[in-house]
Design a protein around this motif. Structure first.
Motif, PDB file in Angstrom:
ATOM      1  N   ILE A 102       0.817  -1.228   0.000  1.00  0.00           N
ATOM      2  CA  ILE A 102       0.000   0.000   0.000  1.00  0.00           C
ATOM      3  C   ILE A 102       0.839   1.260   0.000  1.00  0.00           C
ATOM      4  N   LEU A 103       2.080   1.170   0.461  1.00  0.00           N
ATOM      5  CA  LEU A 103       2.923   2.356   0.501  1.00  0.00           C
ATOM      6  C   LEU A 103       3.643   2.603  -0.825  1.00  0.00           C
ATOM      7  N   ASP A 104       3.629   1.621  -1.740  1.00  0.00           N
ATOM      8  CA  ASP A 104       4.275   1.818  -3.038  1.00  0.00           C
ATOM      9  C   ASP A 104       3.530   2.896  -3.831  1.00  0.00           C
ATOM     10  N   ASN A 105       4.242   3.509  -4.748  1.00  0.00           N
ATOM     11  CA  ASN A 105       3.595   4.499  -5.594  1.00  0.00           C
ATOM     12  C   ASN A 105       2.810   3.812  -6.705  1.00  0.00           C
ATOM     13  N   TYR A 106       1.605   4.258  -6.911  1.00  0.00           N
ATOM     14  CA  TYR A 106       0.842   3.896  -8.104  1.00  0.00           C
ATOM     15  C   TYR A 106      -0.001   5.103  -8.449  1.00  0.00           C
ATOM     16  N   TYR A 107      -0.530   5.133  -9.635  1.00  0.00           N
ATOM     17  CA  TYR A 107      -1.309   6.309 -10.018  1.00  0.00           C
ATOM     18  C   TYR A 107      -2.551   5.903 -10.776  1.00  0.00           C
ATOM     19  N   ILE A 108      -3.458   6.851 -10.855  1.00  0.00           N
ATOM     20  CA  ILE A 108      -4.688   6.682 -11.611  1.00  0.00           C
ATOM     21  C   ILE A 108      -4.457   7.314 -12.983  1.00  0.00           C
ATOM     22  N   TYR A 155      -1.324  17.313  -5.705  1.00  0.00           N
ATOM     23  CA  TYR A 155      -1.556  15.915  -5.324  1.00  0.00           C
ATOM     24  C   TYR A 155      -2.258  15.103  -6.413  1.00  0.00           C
ATOM     25  N   ASN A 156      -2.698  15.769  -7.476  1.00  0.00           N
ATOM     26  CA  ASN A 156      -3.433  15.039  -8.515  1.00  0.00           C
ATOM     27  C   ASN A 156      -2.487  14.084  -9.243  1.00  0.00           C
ATOM     28  N   CYS A 157      -2.670  12.799  -9.048  1.00  0.00           N
ATOM     29  CA  CYS A 157      -1.750  11.818  -9.644  1.00  0.00           C
ATOM     30  C   CYS A 157      -2.207  11.373 -11.024  1.00  0.00           C
ATOM     31  N   TRP A 158      -3.305  11.906 -11.533  1.00  0.00           N
ATOM     32  CA  TRP A 158      -3.859  11.389 -12.784  1.00  0.00           C
ATOM     33  C   TRP A 158      -2.829  11.506 -13.928  1.00  0.00           C
ATOM     34  N   GLY A 159      -2.596  10.417 -14.580  1.00  0.00           N
ATOM     35  CA  GLY A 159      -1.669  10.407 -15.703  1.00  0.00           C
ATOM     36  C   GLY A 159      -0.244  10.084 -15.317  1.00  0.00           C
ATOM     37  N   TRP A 206      -9.259  15.011 -12.816  1.00  0.00           N
ATOM     38  CA  TRP A 206      -8.885  14.839 -11.415  1.00  0.00           C
ATOM     39  C   TRP A 206      -8.788  13.353 -11.109  1.00  0.00           C
ATOM     40  N   THR A 207      -7.882  13.001 -10.221  1.00  0.00           N
ATOM     41  CA  THR A 207      -7.718  11.601  -9.867  1.00  0.00           C
ATOM     42  C   THR A 207      -8.938  11.082  -9.102  1.00  0.00           C
ATOM     43  N   TYR A 235      -9.794  -0.405  -2.944  1.00  0.00           N
ATOM     44  CA  TYR A 235     -10.957  -0.047  -3.756  1.00  0.00           C
ATOM     45  C   TYR A 235     -10.599   0.725  -5.018  1.00  0.00           C
ATOM     46  N   GLY A 236      -9.324   0.887  -5.289  1.00  0.00           N
ATOM     47  CA  GLY A 236      -8.935   1.493  -6.550  1.00  0.00           C
ATOM     48  C   GLY A 236      -9.026   3.003  -6.589  1.00  0.00           C
ATOM     49  N   TYR A 237      -8.854   3.646  -5.454  1.00  0.00           N
ATOM     50  CA  TYR A 237      -8.842   5.109  -5.427  1.00  0.00           C
ATOM     51  C   TYR A 237      -7.401   5.617  -5.413  1.00  0.00           C
ATOM     52  N   SER A 238      -7.251   6.910  -5.644  1.00  0.00           N
ATOM     53  CA  SER A 238      -5.920   7.498  -5.604  1.00  0.00           C
ATOM     54  C   SER A 238      -5.327   7.333  -4.212  1.00  0.00           C
ATOM     55  N   LYS A 239      -4.036   7.057  -4.187  1.00  0.00           N
ATOM     56  CA  LYS A 239      -3.323   6.989  -2.913  1.00  0.00           C
ATOM     57  C   LYS A 239      -3.362   8.348  -2.206  1.00  0.00           C
TER      58      LYS A 239
END
Ligand SMILES: [Fe+2]
Length: 544
Positions: free
Chosen positions: A24-30, A166-170, A196-197, A233-237
């Motif tokens: 859960i602490l790894d980086n991932y993005y939407i 904080y918007n990680c989208w893309g 928006w993410t 649940y697949g939301y932005s970190k």
């Protein structure tokens, strides 16, 4: 009418980033799957704020042949104002550097805001179906009161600088990303021209907050429930760090239910229209407003000097940004400020570093009485994770506490967990049981510290088996270097201690009330009547 809820969960995030994030602490993005076999829909608008009469251009990419749009006002109640079905779907390729340069999608749908749309946040729900699958994503616009109507006394200025950061989208934001030669760096430039993410515009009831509902229980491993929830649940970190759904929405709904007349704007509107605040009695900031440009700050300072009232129920005032490309790009080099191209020029005071650091040298305390470097984390992981969740009251006789039944040493907001996850502090000394601003950090010593709590820049490692440290010492190393010029055990120690403060400050012809904590809105949503009472005391006085 309540918001219709989707029964089927949307795809968690991009299949690639999901596969890479094993913890859960790894980086991932939407972001976009970039695979037409994956059902998805995303959308954005070129601007954040519109007024009646303005045309809104919605840029949408979907892998479905058709899509539906619902728009509703997200106020005290949700009510639908527009619905379109069977719009023709177009799949629009997304550039790899979309987080930095924007998506550059074509306009998919346009509408003009009717005169009868009341000011507020408007949620756009985009849905698409294919082969029995259904996806639902969201966008949000703010609608201002029509200019020919009398101005509302209060203006809620949404923290779009921090939403963008904080918007990680893309793939990239001001924290992590896929930027740089190795594709693993955060982006010092982020674009507004992208969705928006997931979780910034709408969240399910009960989505965990960054501050857990109860203090950490000694003996167990420390947990970050919101990141666990986001991953599951697949939301932005980053959903709990920023965005309408986590912060401004809570204040807007409460204020409307209480009968306060708010108009709506964004920090980006302050950049574009420096006199925007002058039409209102009181400017309100809530949630997490970590990123500001110099022009945004100047707008607040001018307003206060000229008699305006500032009510800030927000925390983490830390970084200077620059707004470029006519508002479409936000620049913040942060920890890499040495790479900012303005450094060494005659504009180097605009370098995108922390406000307290050379060559910026414009302490945050000069505008809001407290700043992020003196504050930082509390109630977050192991960072003061066993704190009460509230503020300790020192000056209960102040007008802001009238009727709140608070005495010296009482906790304000502990039940509703308002103190965290990031707070702003001030250098203070104790005398006769009362805190006073020393002024060493630029704060006005005349300012009154009404309440105080402790925060820290370092997450202690107690060696609990199975525990993973999240914050660690990254921030404290930065602060030691920035404030003391070197990283030694002594400067680390001096940099580790912080605090959060509620302050009131007469400034010029105006005044500032600063609650200096991100989670204040939880006192309102959770109906903590003492927090509500303090909020009403401030708003009622600042309307006069
Ligand atoms: Fe922050």
């Amino acid at each position: 009418m309540t918001t219709p809820r989707s029964e089927s969960a949307a795809p968690a995030n991009t299949p690639r980033t999901r596969a890479k994030a094993r913890h859960i602490l790894d980086n991932y993005y939407i972001g976009p799957a970039r695979d037409e076999a994956v059902l998805e829909i995303w959308g954005y608008t070129p601007r954040f704020t519109y007024a009646p009469g303005d045309t809104v251009a919605l840029h949408v990419s979907t892998t479905a042949a058709a899509w539906d749009l619902e728009i509703g006002r997200d106020g005290a109640d949700y009510h639908q104002v527009l619905r379109e079905t069977g719009l023709r779907g177009t799949y629009q390729p997304t550039p790899a550097d979309c987080s930095v340069k924007g998506c550059d999608w074509a306009v998919s749908y346009e509408f003009t805001i009717p005169d009868d749309w009341q000011e507020g946040g408007y949620l756009l729900t985009l849905t698409a179906e294919r082969g029995g699958d259904r996806v639902e994503e969201h966008h949000l616009i703010l609608v201002r009161r029509a200019p020919d109507l009398p101005a509302a006394p209060y203006l809620l200025v949404c923290a779009t600088g921090t939403w963008l950061a904080y918007n990680c989208w893309g793939g990239s934001n001001h924290y992590q990303g896929i930027t740089g030669p190795e594709g693993n760096e955060f982006a010092p430039v982020v674009s507004t021209q992208r969705p928006w993410t997931r979780g910034f515009c709408k969240l399910p009831e009960g989505a965990p907050r960054a501050v857990p509902e109860t203090p950490h229980v000694p003996g167990g491993m420390v947990r970050y429930p919101y990141m666990e929830w986001a991953y599951a649940y697949g939301y932005s970190k980053k959903y709990a760090s920023s965005g309408w759904a986590s912060y401004e929405r809570h204040f807007a709904r409460w204020a409307e239910m209480q009968g306060y007349e708010l108009d709506f704007a964004t920090q980006h509107d302050l950049e574009a229209d420096p006199d925007l605040l002058s039409r209102h009695k009181c400017a309100i900031f809530v949630g997490h407003d970590e990123y500001w440009s110099a022009n945004m700050r100047h707008a607040v300072d001018r307003f206060t000097e000229n008699g305006g009232r500032v009510a800030r129920f927000a925390g983490n005032f830390l970084w200077q940004t620059r707004i470029e490309d006519e508002g479409r790009a936000q620049v913040c080099y942060k920890y890499n400020a040495a790479q900012d191209p303005l450094l060494g020029t005659d504009q180097e005071h605009l370098t995108t570093a922390a406000w307290e650091v050379a060559p910026v040298n414009w302490p945050g305390t000069k505008t809001f009485g407290a700043n992020g470097l003196q504050g930082m984390y509390t109630g977050f992981g192991r960072c003061a994770g066993q704190g009460s969740g509230g503020y300790t009251v020192y000056r209960p006789q102040h007008w802001a506490f009238e009727g709140a039944q608070l005495g010296y040493g009482d906790q304000l907001g502990a039940m509703s967990r308002i103190f965290g996850y990031e707070v702003d502090g001030v250098d203070y000394r104790m005398e006769d049981g009362l805190p006073y601003a020393t002024g060493s950090d630029g704060a006005d010593p005349q300012m009154q510290i009404l309440a105080l709590g402790l925060a820290t820049n370092i997450e202690p490692d107690h060696g609990v088996w199975g525990e993973t440290i999240y914050i660690g010492d990254g921030d404290v190393v930065f602060k030691a270097e920035a404030m003391h010029g070197e990283v030694t055990p002594e400067t680390i120690d001096r940099s580790a201690r912080g605090n959060g403060v509620i302050v009131h400050w007469q400034r010029g012809q105006g005044e500032v009330f600063n609650a200096a904590t991100c989670e204040w809105v939880m006192g309102l949503t959770r109906r903590d009547w003492q927090v509500e009472r303090v909020t009403r005391n401030v708003l009622d006085r600042f309307r006069a």
